[in-house]
Design a protein around this motif. Structure first.
Motif, PDB file in Angstrom:
ATOM      1  N   ASN A 296       0.964  -0.765   0.042  1.00  0.00           N
ATOM      2  CA  ASN A 296       0.036   0.102   0.223  1.00  0.00           C
ATOM      3  C   ASN A 296       0.726   1.507   0.126  1.00  0.00           C
ATOM      4  OD1 ASN A 296      -2.635  -1.429   0.280  1.00  0.00           O
ATOM      5  ND2 ASN A 296      -2.156  -2.014   1.878  1.00  0.00           N
ATOM      6  N   LYS A 297       1.941   1.240  -0.113  1.00  0.00           N
ATOM      7  CA  LYS A 297       3.519   2.495   0.019  1.00  0.00           C
ATOM      8  C   LYS A 297       3.178   2.934   1.132  1.00  0.00           C
ATOM      9  CE  LYS A 297       3.348   1.306  -4.754  1.00  0.00           C
ATOM     10  NZ  LYS A 297       4.729   0.198  -5.771  1.00  0.00           N
ATOM     11  N   LYS A 298       2.810   2.362   2.084  1.00  0.00           N
ATOM     12  CA  LYS A 298       2.864   2.810   3.786  1.00  0.00           C
ATOM     13  C   LYS A 298       4.824   2.642   4.443  1.00  0.00           C
ATOM     14  CE  LYS A 298      -1.886   3.816   4.131  1.00  0.00           C
ATOM     15  NZ  LYS A 298      -3.038   3.556   4.459  1.00  0.00           N
ATOM     16  N   LEU A 299       5.217   1.771   3.504  1.00  0.00           N
ATOM     17  CA  LEU A 299       6.411   1.489   4.183  1.00  0.00           C
ATOM     18  C   LEU A 299       7.175   0.792   2.392  1.00  0.00           C
ATOM     19  CD1 LEU A 299       8.369   0.116   6.180  1.00  0.00           C
ATOM     20  CD2 LEU A 299       7.863  -2.399   5.841  1.00  0.00           C
ATOM     21  N   SER A 300       8.738   2.287   2.496  1.00  0.00           N
ATOM     22  CA  SER A 300       9.479   1.706   1.398  1.00  0.00           C
ATOM     23  C   SER A 300      10.357   0.561   1.793  1.00  0.00           C
ATOM     24  CB  SER A 300      10.733   3.301   2.002  1.00  0.00           C
ATOM     25  OG  SER A 300      11.366   2.743   2.902  1.00  0.00           O
ATOM     26  N   LEU A 301      11.154   0.045   0.233  1.00  0.00           N
ATOM     27  CA  LEU A 301      11.832  -1.102   0.711  1.00  0.00           C
ATOM     28  C   LEU A 301      13.216  -0.741   1.417  1.00  0.00           C
ATOM     29  CD1 LEU A 301      12.537  -1.504  -3.318  1.00  0.00           C
ATOM     30  CD2 LEU A 301      11.143  -3.332  -1.580  1.00  0.00           C
ATOM     31  N   ALA A 302      13.391   0.392   1.278  1.00  0.00           N
ATOM     32  CA  ALA A 302      14.401   0.851   2.411  1.00  0.00           C
ATOM     33  C   ALA A 302      14.303   0.680   4.231  1.00  0.00           C
ATOM     34  CB  ALA A 302      15.225   2.309   2.764  1.00  0.00           C
ATOM     35  N   ASN A 303      12.837   1.013   4.089  1.00  0.00           N
ATOM     36  CA  ASN A 303      13.008   0.928   5.818  1.00  0.00           C
ATOM     37  C   ASN A 303      12.684  -0.454   6.387  1.00  0.00           C
ATOM     38  OD1 ASN A 303      13.462   3.544   6.215  1.00  0.00           O
ATOM     39  ND2 ASN A 303      11.657   4.684   5.924  1.00  0.00           N
ATOM     40  N   GLY A 304      11.959  -1.608   4.593  1.00  0.00           N
ATOM     41  CA  GLY A 304      11.733  -2.832   4.955  1.00  0.00           C
ATOM     42  C   GLY A 304      12.610  -3.840   5.161  1.00  0.00           C
ATOM     43  N   GLU A 305      13.365  -3.304   4.452  1.00  0.00           N
ATOM     44  CA  GLU A 305      15.139  -3.782   5.181  1.00  0.00           C
ATOM     45  C   GLU A 305      15.647  -3.728   6.272  1.00  0.00           C
ATOM     46  OE1 GLU A 305      19.304  -4.068   2.396  1.00  0.00           O
ATOM     47  OE2 GLU A 305      18.743  -2.018   2.879  1.00  0.00           O
ATOM     48  N   ILE A 306      15.210  -2.473   6.864  1.00  0.00           N
ATOM     49  CA  ILE A 306      15.621  -2.044   8.367  1.00  0.00           C
ATOM     50  C   ILE A 306      14.401  -3.321   9.088  1.00  0.00           C
ATOM     51  CG2 ILE A 306      15.906  -0.798   9.717  1.00  0.00           C
ATOM     52  CD1 ILE A 306      16.456   1.605   7.839  1.00  0.00           C
ATOM     53  N   LEU A 307      13.954  -3.244   8.854  1.00  0.00           N
ATOM     54  CA  LEU A 307      12.818  -3.916  10.059  1.00  0.00           C
ATOM     55  C   LEU A 307      13.096  -5.687   9.745  1.00  0.00           C
ATOM     56  CD1 LEU A 307       9.406  -1.973   8.826  1.00  0.00           C
ATOM     57  CD2 LEU A 307       9.924  -2.827  11.681  1.00  0.00           C
ATOM     58  N   ALA A 308      13.120  -6.251   8.379  1.00  0.00           N
ATOM     59  CA  ALA A 308      13.378  -7.952   8.352  1.00  0.00           C
ATOM     60  C   ALA A 308      14.300  -7.917   8.912  1.00  0.00           C
ATOM     61  CB  ALA A 308      13.975  -7.631   6.105  1.00  0.00           C
ATOM     62  N   LYS A 309      15.441  -7.859   9.469  1.00  0.00           N
ATOM     63  CA  LYS A 309      16.615  -7.619  10.053  1.00  0.00           C
ATOM     64  C   LYS A 309      16.039  -8.123  11.597  1.00  0.00           C
ATOM     65  CE  LYS A 309      20.105  -4.957   7.696  1.00  0.00           C
ATOM     66  NZ  LYS A 309      20.958  -4.136   7.724  1.00  0.00           N
ATOM     67  N   PHE A 310      14.968  -7.204  12.215  1.00  0.00           N
ATOM     68  CA  PHE A 310      14.231  -7.790  13.555  1.00  0.00           C
ATOM     69  C   PHE A 310      13.504  -9.516  13.085  1.00  0.00           C
ATOM     70  CE2 PHE A 310      14.227  -3.219  13.532  1.00  0.00           C
ATOM     71  CZ  PHE A 310      14.556  -3.165  14.544  1.00  0.00           C
ATOM     72  N   SER A 311      13.252  -9.871  14.438  1.00  0.00           N
ATOM     73  CA  SER A 311      12.667 -11.532  14.158  1.00  0.00           C
ATOM     74  C   SER A 311      11.191 -11.738  14.147  1.00  0.00           C
ATOM     75  CB  SER A 311      13.531 -12.214  15.620  1.00  0.00           C
ATOM     76  OG  SER A 311      11.809 -11.924  16.982  1.00  0.00           O
ATOM     77  N   ASP A 312      10.235 -12.362  13.981  1.00  0.00           N
ATOM     78  CA  ASP A 312       9.539 -12.552  13.483  1.00  0.00           C
ATOM     79  C   ASP A 312       8.166 -11.573  14.740  1.00  0.00           C
ATOM     80  OD1 ASP A 312       9.668 -13.154  10.800  1.00  0.00           O
ATOM     81  OD2 ASP A 312       8.410 -14.842  11.556  1.00  0.00           O
ATOM     82  N   ILE A 313       8.253 -12.120  16.166  1.00  0.00           N
ATOM     83  CA  ILE A 313       7.943 -11.719  17.002  1.00  0.00           C
ATOM     84  C   ILE A 313       8.245 -10.416  17.436  1.00  0.00           C
ATOM     85  CG2 ILE A 313       8.049 -11.477  19.681  1.00  0.00           C
ATOM     86  CD1 ILE A 313       8.494 -14.509  19.048  1.00  0.00           C
ATOM     87  N   GLU A 314      10.066  -9.652  17.377  1.00  0.00           N
ATOM     88  CA  GLU A 314       9.741  -8.485  17.367  1.00  0.00           C
ATOM     89  C   GLU A 314       9.190  -7.236  16.112  1.00  0.00           C
ATOM     90  OE1 GLU A 314      14.355  -8.720  19.151  1.00  0.00           O
ATOM     91  OE2 GLU A 314      14.385  -8.744  16.526  1.00  0.00           O
ATOM     92  N   GLN A 315       9.720  -8.119  15.100  1.00  0.00           N
ATOM     93  CA  GLN A 315       8.476  -7.483  14.102  1.00  0.00           C
ATOM     94  C   GLN A 315       6.931  -6.831  14.819  1.00  0.00           C
ATOM     95  OE1 GLN A 315       8.438  -7.632   9.956  1.00  0.00           O
ATOM     96  NE2 GLN A 315      11.036  -9.581   9.654  1.00  0.00           N
ATOM     97  N   LEU A 316       6.337  -7.715  15.246  1.00  0.00           N
ATOM     98  CA  LEU A 316       4.773  -7.788  15.346  1.00  0.00           C
ATOM     99  C   LEU A 316       5.246  -7.015  16.970  1.00  0.00           C
ATOM    100  CD1 LEU A 316       1.937  -9.075  15.096  1.00  0.00           C
ATOM    101  CD2 LEU A 316       2.136 -10.927  16.480  1.00  0.00           C
ATOM    102  N   ILE A 317       5.977  -7.031  18.055  1.00  0.00           N
ATOM    103  CA  ILE A 317       5.966  -6.146  18.398  1.00  0.00           C
ATOM    104  C   ILE A 317       6.029  -4.909  17.972  1.00  0.00           C
ATOM    105  CG2 ILE A 317       7.197  -4.741  20.698  1.00  0.00           C
ATOM    106  CD1 ILE A 317       8.085  -8.585  21.361  1.00  0.00           C
ATOM    107  N   ILE A 318       6.918  -4.286  17.372  1.00  0.00           N
ATOM    108  CA  ILE A 318       7.511  -2.722  16.096  1.00  0.00           C
ATOM    109  C   ILE A 318       5.610  -2.969  15.643  1.00  0.00           C
ATOM    110  CG2 ILE A 318       8.638  -2.040  15.260  1.00  0.00           C
ATOM    111  CD1 ILE A 318      11.594  -3.650  15.741  1.00  0.00           C
ATOM    112  N   PHE A 319       4.974  -3.402  14.638  1.00  0.00           N
ATOM    113  CA  PHE A 319       4.451  -3.437  14.466  1.00  0.00           C
ATOM    114  C   PHE A 319       2.989  -2.169  15.158  1.00  0.00           C
ATOM    115  CE2 PHE A 319       0.163  -3.882  12.392  1.00  0.00           C
ATOM    116  CZ  PHE A 319      -0.227  -3.142  11.191  1.00  0.00           C
ATOM    117  N   ASN A 320       2.374  -3.300  16.484  1.00  0.00           N
ATOM    118  CA  ASN A 320       2.136  -3.092  17.353  1.00  0.00           C
ATOM    119  C   ASN A 320       1.816  -1.658  18.118  1.00  0.00           C
ATOM    120  OD1 ASN A 320       0.117  -5.393  16.941  1.00  0.00           O
ATOM    121  ND2 ASN A 320       1.329  -6.590  18.402  1.00  0.00           N
TER     122      ASN A 320
END
Length: 261
Positions: free
Chosen positions: A142-166
């Motif tokens: 939905n163009k609300k997350l850039s590839l560059a920032n997605g690359e940073i987020l991808a370095k976190f674990s799935d659980i950490e990503q969910l915590i960050i998203f919430n």
């Protein structure tokens, strides 16, 4: 890596095949006692719904790596609109397959970047984003997350990503490179820790802004006092009022937005 066609998309495909026939045969590979579709899943589904009992097919004896690469290439050619999340998963699949297929030392990123006509850096970001959880994949689409920032987020674990998203949703945190780098300093990552980190930063920013505004006000008040002193008519006001009281009065009027300095 690709989502199935929606009902509407399948209906359009069915009507097209019914009217013009099948332009491209599907590609399959032989397994022990059946054929596995390599390319043409949606065409196969559309023809089943049309009631056909046979479908034109090209049989290829392919390895798992060749199958993965063929599936990606076929979908890139056949689909008009491909989501960012689909590209991420597809590029990851193709890169992994090329690595397994190639000789030692083969630069799969460079090879695929040339084939897909994109930069290695962009391809690398797509591949990294394949590790994002669905919530962030949706933001990517939905163009609300850039590839560059997605690359940073991808370095976190799935659980950490969910915590960050919430935390982003609950505390209204903007997804910026600066904010994500700040989250990387938190250990362990919890919603409370993220909230405290950004609350503390907001307070620091407000304090810094207040200091800056105070300096600006002091400078502008001093400038106005100099104007009063140099103006014969206005200097009468300075003589009638104590200089300190006059400065305080001007600062008060400015803070109440009753005068603009």
């Amino acid at each position: 890596p690709f989502t199935e066609y929606t009902e509407k998309q399948l209906e359009i495909l069915m009507m097209d095949i019914k009217k013009r026939g099948l332009d491209n045969a599907i590609i399959v590979r032989p397994k022990k006692d059946y054929y596995e579709i390599v390319a043409g899943h949606n065409r196969y589904e559309a023809i089943k719904r049309l009631g056909w009992t046979t479908i034109p097919a090209i049989i290829k004896d392919l390895t798992d790596e060749e199958t993965a690469i063929g599936l990606v290439q076929s979908n890139f050619m056949q689909r008009q609109h491909i989501k960012e999340s689909e590209k991420a998963r597809a590029y990851k699949l193709k890169v992994d397959a090329t690595k397994h297929q190639g000789k030692k030392g083969t630069d799969s990123l460079k090879i695929i970047a040339v084939e897909e006509k994109i930069s290695e850096r962009t391809l690398s970001r797509y591949v990294a984003c394949a590790k994002l959880i669905d919530e962030f994949m949706n933001l990517l689409d939905n163009k609300k997350l850039s590839l560059a920032n997605g690359e940073i987020l991808a370095k976190f674990s799935d659980i950490e990503q969910l915590i960050i998203f919430n935390s982003i949703v609950n505390f209204d945190i903007k997804i910026t490179s600066k904010n994500l780098q700040l989250i990387k300093t938190i250990n362990p990552i919890t919603e409370d820790a993220i909230k405290e980190c950004f609350t503390s930063e907001d307070e620091d920013n407000e304090e810094e802004l207040e200091k800056t505004n105070s300096k600006k006000t002091k400078k502008t008040v001093d400038d106005l006092m100099n104007e009063i002193a140099n103006n014969e008519e206005l200097s009468i006001l300075e003589k009638q009022l104590d200089t300190v009281i006059l400065k305080e009065l001007l600062e008060l009027l400015h803070s109440k937005k009753m005068i603009k300095l």
